[in-house]
Design a protein around this motif. Structure first.
Motif, PDB file in Angstrom:
ATOM      1  N   THR A  30       0.793  -1.235   0.000  1.00  0.00           N
ATOM      2  CA  THR A  30       0.000   0.000   0.000  1.00  0.00           C
ATOM      3  C   THR A  30       0.822   1.278   0.000  1.00  0.00           C
ATOM      4  OG1 THR A  30      -0.157  -0.178   2.412  1.00  0.00           O
ATOM      5  CG2 THR A  30      -1.984  -1.099   1.109  1.00  0.00           C
ATOM      6  N   THR A  31       2.023   1.237   0.566  1.00  0.00           N
ATOM      7  CA  THR A  31       2.810   2.472   0.658  1.00  0.00           C
ATOM      8  C   THR A  31       4.193   2.356   0.025  1.00  0.00           C
ATOM      9  OG1 THR A  31       3.682   1.852   2.843  1.00  0.00           O
ATOM     10  CG2 THR A  31       1.639   3.150   2.795  1.00  0.00           C
ATOM     11  N   GLY A  32       4.540   1.166  -0.483  1.00  0.00           N
ATOM     12  CA  GLY A  32       5.874   0.949  -1.015  1.00  0.00           C
ATOM     13  C   GLY A  32       6.041   1.436  -2.445  1.00  0.00           C
ATOM     14  N   ASP A  33       7.262   1.295  -2.955  1.00  0.00           N
ATOM     15  CA  ASP A  33       7.639   1.728  -4.306  1.00  0.00           C
ATOM     16  C   ASP A  33       7.209   0.661  -5.302  1.00  0.00           C
ATOM     17  OD1 ASP A  33       8.867   2.421  -6.677  1.00  0.00           O
ATOM     18  OD2 ASP A  33      10.767   3.020  -5.749  1.00  0.00           O
ATOM     19  N   ILE A  34       6.130   0.926  -6.033  1.00  0.00           N
ATOM     20  CA  ILE A  34       5.583  -0.074  -6.952  1.00  0.00           C
ATOM     21  C   ILE A  34       6.541  -0.362  -8.100  1.00  0.00           C
ATOM     22  CG2 ILE A  34       4.295   1.651  -8.285  1.00  0.00           C
ATOM     23  CD1 ILE A  34       2.118  -0.501  -8.685  1.00  0.00           C
ATOM     24  N   ASN A  35       7.269   0.647  -8.560  1.00  0.00           N
ATOM     25  CA  ASN A  35       8.216   0.430  -9.657  1.00  0.00           C
ATOM     26  C   ASN A  35       9.344  -0.499  -9.236  1.00  0.00           C
ATOM     27  OD1 ASN A  35       6.845   2.143 -11.475  1.00  0.00           O
ATOM     28  ND2 ASN A  35       7.808   3.940 -10.562  1.00  0.00           N
ATOM     29  N   GLU A  36       9.845  -0.306  -8.020  1.00  0.00           N
ATOM     30  CA  GLU A  36      10.886  -1.186  -7.507  1.00  0.00           C
ATOM     31  C   GLU A  36      10.349  -2.596  -7.315  1.00  0.00           C
ATOM     32  OE1 GLU A  36      14.574  -2.525  -5.797  1.00  0.00           O
ATOM     33  OE2 GLU A  36      13.924  -1.084  -7.316  1.00  0.00           O
ATOM     34  N   ALA A  37       9.114  -2.712  -6.880  1.00  0.00           N
ATOM     35  CA  ALA A  37       8.505  -4.029  -6.693  1.00  0.00           C
ATOM     36  C   ALA A  37       8.431  -4.778  -8.016  1.00  0.00           C
ATOM     37  CB  ALA A  37       7.121  -3.882  -6.074  1.00  0.00           C
ATOM     38  N   TYR A  38       7.965  -4.105  -9.056  1.00  0.00           N
ATOM     39  CA  TYR A  38       7.846  -4.771 -10.349  1.00  0.00           C
ATOM     40  C   TYR A  38       9.217  -5.065 -10.970  1.00  0.00           C
ATOM     41  CZ  TYR A  38       2.786  -4.702 -10.689  1.00  0.00           C
ATOM     42  OH  TYR A  38       1.454  -4.968 -10.492  1.00  0.00           O
ATOM     43  N   ARG A  39      10.196  -4.242 -10.685  1.00  0.00           N
ATOM     44  CA  ARG A  39      11.557  -4.528 -11.152  1.00  0.00           C
ATOM     45  C   ARG A  39      12.059  -5.827 -10.536  1.00  0.00           C
ATOM     46  NH1 ARG A  39      16.817  -4.273  -9.894  1.00  0.00           N
ATOM     47  NH2 ARG A  39      16.411  -3.730  -7.719  1.00  0.00           N
ATOM     48  N   LEU A  40      11.863  -5.966  -9.236  1.00  0.00           N
ATOM     49  CA  LEU A  40      12.292  -7.175  -8.545  1.00  0.00           C
ATOM     50  C   LEU A  40      11.489  -8.390  -8.999  1.00  0.00           C
ATOM     51  CD1 LEU A  40      12.711  -5.672  -4.963  1.00  0.00           C
ATOM     52  CD2 LEU A  40      14.557  -6.524  -6.430  1.00  0.00           C
TER      53      LEU A  40
END
Length: 330
Positions: A30-40
């Motif tokens: 809910t509050t994290g970096d979505i772009n970094e999540a999808y990169r990982l």
């Protein structure tokens, strides 16, 4: 087949120790970096194709990050086929079903999750909550009480049970649960009293509610959230103790100045005290938090009319309040 199964298990274990996977699981949906999540996720999916845990993470991000509930359901169902005995993934899919409006499906998933693992407190809260959403308050209460049995010192579990008791109009049952809970070792009695106070508020038993909030407050380090102070203020206002109400709403506003409703409640209390300068200052802060708050504009009108005899400004704010109210109903 046995060799393949062993290979799959070892792959799952390797993935769980992977630094990229660990980084991903530490990012809040809910509050994290979505772009970094999808990169990982892209990295992990290449390393561990058709891995149930990675699929579960993608499903979570589809639901929370992209608001793609349909995509999340497809992905999470694939994950469950690979990991049918993982209660956490079943719970995640249950949330997706609930968001889709398929509450009965959510119930099925959460029941299955509890059969796999009867320990997590959130499993009981979720399942009871789904029954609650369906209007089956008896079933909801039954689940919540099982959660209390499993976690007798967790005030949060009592909170859910009290909500169901309120829907069932059962003061006796709620009181009995509270009397047992207050004696439990390691119970946070401050939060328990606030939850019981909230039960009384639902029942419109304001005197009893105010007593619980006062007892929760009358300790060296009160365990109360901003919303508890707000509820306490309302309970005291309802029984006519306006000065006490004002003292509690001041704490609520100080603890969380982002909530416009706290400031409109303060304006309401101040209006009853005929303190129109406080009405204006409180309504001003409510508007700062939410410029489209019709109630705050109406309090501004009242403050200017009765406190400063400024009919022009009073009329402007009243018109603004009426316009915002009308727009909200379209």
């Amino acid at each position: 087949m046995a060799a393949f199964t062993l290979f799959s298990i070892e792959t799952f274990k390797a993935q769980q120790k992977d630094s990229d996977y660990i980084k991903l699981t530490k990012i809040s949906y809910t509050t994290g970096d979505i772009n970094e999540a999808y990169r990982l996720l892209a990295i992990l999916e290449k390393k561990y194709p058709e891995n149930g845990y990675i699929l579960a993470e993608r499903g979570g991000w589809q639901m929370y990050g992209d608001d793609d509930v349909n995509g999340a359901l497809v992905t999470l169902s694939r994950a469950i086929k690979l990991l049918p005995n993982d209660g956490n993934i079943l719970t995640l899919r249950g949330i997706a079903f609930y968001r889709k409006g398929l509450v009965e499906k959510a119930v099925e998933d959460q029941k299955a999750a509890l059969l796999i693992n009867p320990e997590p407190i959130q499993f009981y809260i979720k399942l009871g909550g789904y029954h609650y959403a369906l209007g089956d308050y008896d079933a909801a209460l039954s689940v919540f009480l099982k959660g209390v049995e499993k976690h007798p010192s967790q005030a949060e579990m009592y909170k859910e049970a009290f909500a169901a008791y309120a829907k069932l109009n059962n003061v006796y049952g709620a009181t009995d649960l509270f009397n047992r809970g207050i004696l439990v070792k390691n119970m946070d009695t401050g939060f328990l009293r606030c939850h019981f106070g909230n039960f009384y508020m639902r029942m419109q038993m304001y005197k009893e509610a105010s007593e619980q909030y006062q007892l929760a407050y009358d300790v060296p380090e009160p365990h109360m959230y901003a919303d508890d102070y707000n509820s306490a203020a309302i309970s005291f206002m309802k029984i006519g103790n306006l000065n006490k109400a004002l003292s509690f709403i001041n704490i609520a506003c100080e603890k969380d100045p982002s909530k416009p409703e706290y400031f409109t409640n303060k304006a309401d209390i101040a209006m009853n005290l005929k303190d129109y300068e406080t009405v204006i200052s409180s309504a001003t802060k409510a508007i700062a938090a939410d410029e489209n708050n019709a109630l705050a504009h109406m309090y501004m009108a009242i403050g200017y009319k009765w406190g400063r005899n400024d009919t022009a400004k009073a009329e402007w704010y009243e018109n603004k309040a009426n316009a915002l109210d009308a727009a909200s109903k379209k």
